[in-house]
Design an enzyme around this catalytic site. Structure first.
Site, PDB file in Angstrom:
ATOM      1  N   LYS A  89       0.857  -1.195   0.000  1.00 59.63           N
ATOM      2  CA  LYS A  89       0.000   0.000   0.000  1.00 59.63           C
ATOM      3  C   LYS A  89       0.887   1.236   0.000  1.00 59.63           C
ATOM      4  O   LYS A  89       1.681   1.439   0.910  1.00 59.63           O
ATOM      5  CB  LYS A  89      -0.910  -0.007   1.241  1.00 59.63           C
ATOM      6  CG  LYS A  89      -1.656   1.314   1.472  1.00 59.63           C
ATOM      7  CD  LYS A  89      -2.590   1.260   2.691  1.00 59.63           C
ATOM      8  CE  LYS A  89      -3.169   2.637   3.010  1.00 59.63           C
ATOM      9  NZ  LYS A  89      -4.075   2.639   4.182  1.00 59.63           N
ATOM     10  N   ASP A 132      -2.567  10.230   3.344  1.00 60.44           N
ATOM     11  CA  ASP A 132      -3.963   9.829   3.508  1.00 60.44           C
ATOM     12  C   ASP A 132      -4.671  10.824   4.428  1.00 60.44           C
ATOM     13  O   ASP A 132      -4.593  10.720   5.649  1.00 60.44           O
ATOM     14  CB  ASP A 132      -4.037   8.408   4.092  1.00 60.44           C
ATOM     15  CG  ASP A 132      -5.474   7.980   4.378  1.00 60.44           C
ATOM     16  OD1 ASP A 132      -6.409   8.622   3.855  1.00 60.44           O
ATOM     17  OD2 ASP A 132      -5.645   6.981   5.116  1.00 60.44           O
ATOM     18  N   LYS A 146     -10.145  12.986   7.931  1.00 67.62           N
ATOM     19  CA  LYS A 146      -9.699  12.593   9.273  1.00 67.62           C
ATOM     20  C   LYS A 146      -9.670  13.793  10.200  1.00 67.62           C
ATOM     21  O   LYS A 146      -9.529  14.921   9.748  1.00 67.62           O
ATOM     22  CB  LYS A 146      -8.271  12.026   9.195  1.00 67.62           C
ATOM     23  CG  LYS A 146      -8.135  10.683   8.541  1.00 67.62           C
ATOM     24  CD  LYS A 146      -6.669  10.238   8.497  1.00 67.62           C
ATOM     25  CE  LYS A 146      -6.520   8.874   7.857  1.00 67.62           C
ATOM     26  NZ  LYS A 146      -7.152   7.767   8.584  1.00 67.62           N
ATOM     27  N   ASP A 188       1.729   6.579   5.250  1.00 66.79           N
ATOM     28  CA  ASP A 188       0.737   5.578   4.839  1.00 66.79           C
ATOM     29  C   ASP A 188       1.191   4.833   3.575  1.00 66.79           C
ATOM     30  O   ASP A 188       0.450   4.041   3.015  1.00 66.79           O
ATOM     31  CB  ASP A 188      -0.627   6.270   4.622  1.00 66.79           C
ATOM     32  CG  ASP A 188      -1.799   5.324   4.845  1.00 66.79           C
ATOM     33  OD1 ASP A 188      -1.626   4.307   5.559  1.00 66.79           O
ATOM     34  OD2 ASP A 188      -2.887   5.604   4.305  1.00 66.79           O
ATOM     35  N   ASP A 202     -12.176   7.175   3.523  1.00 63.05           N
ATOM     36  CA  ASP A 202     -10.965   6.929   4.317  1.00 63.05           C
ATOM     37  C   ASP A 202     -10.589   5.439   4.338  1.00 63.05           C
ATOM     38  O   ASP A 202      -9.523   5.082   4.810  1.00 63.05           O
ATOM     39  CB  ASP A 202     -11.165   7.459   5.748  1.00 63.05           C
ATOM     40  CG  ASP A 202      -9.851   7.652   6.480  1.00 63.05           C
ATOM     41  OD1 ASP A 202      -8.789   7.593   5.824  1.00 63.05           O
ATOM     42  OD2 ASP A 202      -9.895   7.876   7.712  1.00 63.05           O
ATOM     43  N   GLU A 241      -9.467   3.711   2.005  1.00 61.48           N
ATOM     44  CA  GLU A 241      -8.927   3.799   0.648  1.00 61.48           C
ATOM     45  C   GLU A 241      -7.844   2.759   0.369  1.00 61.48           C
ATOM     46  O   GLU A 241      -7.645   2.354  -0.772  1.00 61.48           O
ATOM     47  CB  GLU A 241      -8.367   5.215   0.403  1.00 61.48           C
ATOM     48  CG  GLU A 241      -6.925   5.468   0.873  1.00 61.48           C
ATOM     49  CD  GLU A 241      -6.709   5.284   2.368  1.00 61.48           C
ATOM     50  OE1 GLU A 241      -7.686   5.424   3.140  1.00 61.48           O
ATOM     51  OE2 GLU A 241      -5.568   4.981   2.784  1.00 61.48           O
ATOM     52  N   ARG A 295      -7.597  -0.393   1.063  1.00 59.17           N
ATOM     53  CA  ARG A 295      -8.102  -1.664   0.540  1.00 59.17           C
ATOM     54  C   ARG A 295      -8.482  -1.536  -0.947  1.00 59.17           C
ATOM     55  O   ARG A 295      -8.397  -2.509  -1.694  1.00 59.17           O
ATOM     56  CB  ARG A 295      -9.290  -2.149   1.395  1.00 59.17           C
ATOM     57  CG  ARG A 295     -10.468  -1.215   1.404  1.00 59.17           C
ATOM     58  CD  ARG A 295     -11.444  -1.496   2.547  1.00 59.17           C
ATOM     59  NE  ARG A 295     -10.918  -1.046   3.849  1.00 59.17           N
ATOM     60  CZ  ARG A 295     -11.554  -1.236   5.008  1.00 59.17           C
ATOM     61  NH1 ARG A 295     -12.713  -1.850   5.043  1.00 59.17           N
ATOM     62  NH2 ARG A 295     -11.021  -0.799   6.133  1.00 59.17           N
TER      63      ARG A 295
HETATM   64  N1  BES Z   1      -4.222   4.603   6.789  1.00 62.86           N
HETATM   65  C1  BES Z   1      -5.360   4.369   7.601  1.00 62.86           C
HETATM   66  C2  BES Z   1      -5.079   3.398   8.756  1.00 62.86           C
HETATM   67  C3  BES Z   1      -4.137   3.912   9.800  1.00 62.86           C
HETATM   68  C4  BES Z   1      -4.617   4.620  10.895  1.00 62.86           C
HETATM   69  C5  BES Z   1      -2.784   3.643   9.733  1.00 62.86           C
HETATM   70  C6  BES Z   1      -3.753   5.084  11.859  1.00 62.86           C
HETATM   71  C7  BES Z   1      -1.903   4.109  10.694  1.00 62.86           C
HETATM   72  C8  BES Z   1      -2.397   4.821  11.760  1.00 62.86           C
HETATM   73  C9  BES Z   1      -6.483   3.776   6.749  1.00 62.86           C
HETATM   74  O1  BES Z   1      -6.521   4.221   5.446  1.00 62.86           O
HETATM   75  C10 BES Z   1      -7.768   4.185   7.393  1.00 62.86           C
HETATM   76  O2  BES Z   1      -8.042   5.365   7.407  1.00 62.86           O
HETATM   77  N2  BES Z   1      -8.522   3.213   7.903  1.00 62.86           N
HETATM   78  C11 BES Z   1      -9.761   3.475   8.549  1.00 62.86           C
HETATM   79  C12 BES Z   1     -10.787   2.504   8.028  1.00 62.86           C
HETATM   80  C13 BES Z   1     -12.190   2.842   8.424  1.00 62.86           C
HETATM   81  C14 BES Z   1     -12.641   4.096   7.704  1.00 62.86           C
HETATM   82  C15 BES Z   1     -13.086   1.686   8.087  1.00 62.86           C
HETATM   83  C16 BES Z   1      -9.546   3.308  10.040  1.00 62.86           C
HETATM   84  O3  BES Z   1      -8.802   2.409  10.450  1.00 62.86           O
HETATM   85  O4  BES Z   1     -10.094   4.101  10.781  1.00 62.86           O
HETATM   86 ZN    ZN Z   2      -4.718   4.823   4.633  1.00 57.68          ZN
HETATM   87 MN    MN Z   3      -7.623   6.030   5.258  1.00 62.28          MN
END
Ligand code: BES
Ligand code: ZN
Ligand code: MN
Length: 482
Positions: free
Chosen positions: A247, A252, A259, A270, A329, A331, A333
């Site tokens: 990834k 992000d 966020k 990210d 968010d 994204e 996946r």
């Molecule tokens: N890049 C983030 C996950 C992340 C969060 C990595 C904190 C490192 C530190 C990912 O893209 C994300 O935002 N995931 C969301 C998914 C949710 C919207 C279902 C999450 O984990 O909140």
């Molecule tokens: Zn992300």
């Molecule tokens: Mn995200």
């Protein structure tokens, strides 16, 4: 820190480092010193609380000697040796040592190189943007050996892992104003000098292919998305290859589902999954390993903009399956799904392993010490778990199942990009999303959102990006045939 191998024991080094086993049993190399010095060492040990436990340090300043505890000779695992090395490195840095001689038993035994591994990686510092407070730690560590030429040769393997980890850390630490998607494609061109072929699929080609998931994620950004394929062919006789997918979100922000601002800066890393794959490719090429490996990274930036993809959008993926976007968010996946499909359609690998800072939920579950493992293959799973325990890049396996997969159902598309009820089993449902694209190809997903970063430093890494996963794959590949 520079490493040099030498058979010369003179006392013109700032310090000499000696190993001491549990209960203050001196290492055999101590016999190379004269009686007076041995007497002083024995006396200093008696007058201190030092017990020779792994990681203990005793400095005899008058004699320019650093004693380092090794613990029981029989218990010197890779993570223990790495940790001892990290402590030695930290000590050299603190004492501002510029030359040191490391004297350990059996330096012909590659196991001892693990100490150098820990010392080099623990004293890593990303200081290219500091104009004032540069650390100025510039130590040459001379390593005593009977046969410097052979030791130097033997060291290339572990040195390639060090190089790979440092590459991963460097890329992951770069901020997104510098390391844009386009800049990322430029910075990895050096891999071609190592015999890796690089193919860059740009936005125009992605459109032609129908990789609409990664395209959607990148739509709101000033920097275009790319899929980059890195091919290493170490076994020309075989058509088989393992695929590593990463990834690569250069930033992000969450996009339209933006966020909160606290800690949003961390989202510059990210793209650590992609950086991990690059580090591994470099490592394997430097080892001239007799295997085939294909790295596939999805580079994009997730930003809010008039052109951004939006909640409610329905996208048709490269695989043909449709996805309803319920949260922009989620994204990572989406980007990975098209990369995994690319692997299945074009590369046809024997196994796919993906690395991604995919979910905040994995940090809640495992913290910074273990990464989440999700797999449809028991064989792959067992071998990854074993490599994790041996290397210190530890994994913890989570389940996959139809029930979790059904949490992604959508009334208007083949699946949604987040689960309902939302927040429940967040890391597993993210993995199930990817599972829909991996199909029956043996596949493992490693969620490194927690391990990519260390808040206050760990045994082998200062505070910041760790390079987790590079070492894992080095050890994994030793027990896995393509
Ligand atoms: N890049 C983030 C996950 C992340 C969060 C990595 C904190 C490192 C530190 C990912 O893209 C994300 O935002 N995931 C969301 C998914 C949710 C919207 C279902 C999450 O984990 O909140
Ligand atoms: Zn992300
Ligand atoms: Mn995200």
């Amino acid at each position: 820190m520079q490493i040099k191998f030498t058979e010369i024991i003179k006392d013109n080094y700032d310090y000499t480092i000696l190993g001491v086993y549990e209960n203050n049993k001196l290492s055999q190399t101590t016999s190379k010193f004269d009686k007076d010095l041995k007497g002083i060492i024995t006396k200093s040990l008696k007058n201190s609380s030092f017990k020779g436990k792994a990681g203990e340090i005793l400095i005899i300043h008058s004699e320019k000697i650093i004693l380092t505890g090794l613990g029981n000779a029989g218990e010197l695992t890779t993570p223990t040796l790495n940790k001892i090395g990290g402590i030695i490195g930290t000590t050299l840095k603190r004492e501002k040592v510029s030359t040191a001689l490391l004297m350990l038993d059996n330096f012909e035994d590659k196991k001892n190189f693990e100490i150098i591994y820990g010392a080099k990686l623990k004293t890593y510092k990303f200081d290219k943007y500091l104009t004032k407070d540069k650390e100025n730690f510039n130590c040459t560590l001379f390593v005593h050996t009977e046969n410097p030429t052979k030791s130097k040769e033997d060291f290339t393997e572990i040195n390639s892992i060090i190089d790979g980890v440092i590459t991963t850390r460097n890329l992951a630490t770069e901020p997104s104003n510098i390391l844009t998607t386009t800049e990322f494609t430029k910075q990895i061109k050096y891999l071609s000098k190592l015999g890796i072929s690089i193919e860059i699929i740009d936005e125009k080609q992605l459109k032609k292919m129908g990789a609409n998931l990664i395209l959607a994620v990148g739509k709101g950004s000033a920097y275009p998305p790319y899929i980059v394929i890195m091919k290493y062919t170490g076994n020309k006789k075989s058509k088989k290859t393992i695929a590593l997918v990463g990834k690569g979100l250069c930033f992000d922000s969450g996009g339209i589902s933006i966020k909160p601002s606290a800690h949003m800066d961390e989202m510059k890393s990210d793209m650590t999954g992609a950086a991990t794959v690059v580090g591994i490719m470099e490592m394997i090429a430097k080892q001239k390993a007799k295997i085939n490996l294909t790295g596939i990274i999805g580079l994009a930036e997730n930003m809010p903009d008039g052109a951004s993809y939006k909640p409610g959008d329905i996208l048709t993926s490269l695989s043909g399956q449709t996805v309803e976007v319920l949260n922009t968010d989620a994204e990572g996946r989406l980007v990975l799904a098209d990369c995994i499909t690319y692997a299945n359609q074009k590369v046809k690998p024997t196994a796919i392993i993906d690395f991604a800072t995919l979910t905040g939920a994995i940090m809640i579950a495992l913290g910074e010490y273990k990464a989440g493992l999700f797999t449809n293959s028991d064989n792959l799973g067992t071998k990854l778990l074993t490599a994790g325990n041996e290397s210190g890049d530890e994994l913890w396996q989570f389940p996959l199942s139809k029930k979790y997969n059904e949490m992604l159902s959508s009334p208007v598309a083949d699946m949604a990009n987040i689960s309902h009820p939302d927040r429940l089993a967040g890391s597993i449902t993210a993995a199930e999303f990817l599972h829909n694209f991996a199909g029956d190809t043996p596949w493992a997903h490693i969620d490194i959102a927690g391990t990519a970063w260390t808040t206050s430093g760990n045994d082998i890494s200062p505070k910041g990006l760790t390079g987790f996963g590079v070492r894992l794959i080095n050890d994994f590949l030793k027990n896995f045939n393509e």
